[in-house]
Scaffold this active site. Structure first.
Site, mmCIF file in Angstrom:
data_model
loop_
_atom_site.group_PDB
_atom_site.id
_atom_site.type_symbol
_atom_site.label_atom_id
_atom_site.label_comp_id
_atom_site.label_asym_id
_atom_site.label_seq_id
_atom_site.Cartn_x
_atom_site.Cartn_y
_atom_site.Cartn_z
ATOM 1 N N LYS A 20 64.055 -41.498 26.716
ATOM 2 C CA LYS A 20 62.649 -41.148 26.500
ATOM 3 C C LYS A 20 62.355 -40.720 25.060
ATOM 4 O O LYS A 20 61.194 -40.568 24.678
ATOM 5 C CB LYS A 20 62.228 -40.068 27.492
ATOM 6 C CG LYS A 20 62.217 -40.582 28.934
ATOM 7 C CD LYS A 20 61.991 -39.479 29.931
ATOM 8 C CE LYS A 20 61.930 -40.042 31.357
ATOM 9 N NZ LYS A 20 63.181 -40.739 31.757
ATOM 10 N N TYR A 28 57.616 -34.505 26.867
ATOM 11 C CA TYR A 28 59.061 -34.407 27.049
ATOM 12 C C TYR A 28 59.787 -35.333 26.068
ATOM 13 O O TYR A 28 60.726 -34.921 25.383
ATOM 14 C CB TYR A 28 59.429 -34.762 28.484
ATOM 15 C CG TYR A 28 60.914 -34.822 28.744
ATOM 16 C CD1 TYR A 28 61.677 -33.659 28.808
ATOM 17 C CD2 TYR A 28 61.562 -36.039 28.939
ATOM 18 C CE1 TYR A 28 63.040 -33.705 29.051
ATOM 19 C CE2 TYR A 28 62.924 -36.099 29.176
ATOM 20 C CZ TYR A 28 63.657 -34.930 29.231
ATOM 21 O OH TYR A 28 65.006 -34.974 29.465
ATOM 22 N N GLY A 60 72.404 -38.818 40.054
ATOM 23 C CA GLY A 60 72.475 -37.569 40.792
ATOM 24 C C GLY A 60 72.126 -36.336 40.001
ATOM 25 O O GLY A 60 72.181 -35.226 40.539
ATOM 26 N N SER A 61 71.764 -36.483 38.718
ATOM 27 C CA SER A 61 71.430 -35.303 37.920
ATOM 28 C C SER A 61 70.129 -34.673 38.399
ATOM 29 O O SER A 61 69.294 -35.332 39.022
ATOM 30 C CB SER A 61 71.323 -35.679 36.433
ATOM 31 O OG SER A 61 70.332 -36.672 36.246
#
Length: 220
Positions: A20, A28, A60-61
């Site tokens: 990002k 963000y 899975g974070s």
């Protein structure tokens, strides 16, 4: 963190960034992009070596889509997807750690290490989970794209393509390198040097998604 590391004589610092940060579309992403600039600039006035490691989602974070899908399946709810066209990069934890250690060995200071990552159609990811759960009634629900959300993520933007060096597991971005013979961008197979390194170009099959989830320990 930069001042503390430099003040204590730390030899190397790796900042964990995100896709990002390339062409950020929300606050963000902007904060991540600014942090990258600060980290790289620190090489100019300290003896500590600073680099960035930019990657997609770690399977899975916290805050990623996989735990959300798993919770929805557990509750018997349809899996919620913002848009059927959505794609994202993914890495298993084991591969992310391996790349981190490799970057620590190879870093000189001032680079952005970009992890070569497979990308998934989020719909395909959801369908694999539904099929494996043995509950086809769970289904998928499309809820609409959210403000600031992109259909596809980018690990290297168009404007940075000319500074890319292929180093096996990584694409290395170092803007101080200007020799065209060294910076010819060699993206992973199936990609095109005419475009940014986008998740839209590197999607894997449902069979490959299943293998990735199994490797990450998310399919029993």
């Amino acid at each position: 963190m930069i001042e503390a590391a430099a003040g204590q004589g730390v030899q190397k610092v790796i900042y964990l960034s995100t896709d990002k940060a390339a062409n950020p579309s929300n606050t963000y992403g902007m904060t991540k992009a600014v942090a990258e600039k600060l980290i790289l600039h620190a090489n100019e006035y300290t003896d500590t070596r600073f680099v960035c490691l930019r990657s997609g989602n770690i399977l899975g974070s916290q805050g990623s889509v996989l735990p959300l899908f798993q919770q929805q399946l557990k509750e018997g709810l349809p899996l919620s997807i913002t848009d059927a066209r959505m794609t994202r990069f993914f890495l298993t934890v084991n591969k992310a750690v391996k790349l981190l250690l490799t970057a620590a060995e190879q870093m000189e200071g001032g680079e952005i290490f970009v992890a070569k990552s497979p990308a998934c159609q989020i719909t395909d990811l959801a369908e694999v989970l539904v099929e494996h759960a043995g509950n086809p009634a769970a289904g998928i629900r499309y809820i609409g794209i959210r403000p600031g959300e992109r259909l596809h993520e980018v690990l290297i933007s168009d404007k940075d393509r000319g500074y890319v060096i292929d180093q096996g597991d990584f694409l290395v971005l170092k803007q101080s390198v200007t020799n065209s013979d060294q910076t010819e961008d060699k993206l992973t197979e199936g990609g095109s040097s005419a475009h940014a390194y986008s998740s839209e170009l590197f999607t894997i099959s449902k069979t490959e998604i299943e293998s990735m989830l199994s490797e990450g320990g998310f399919l029993e």
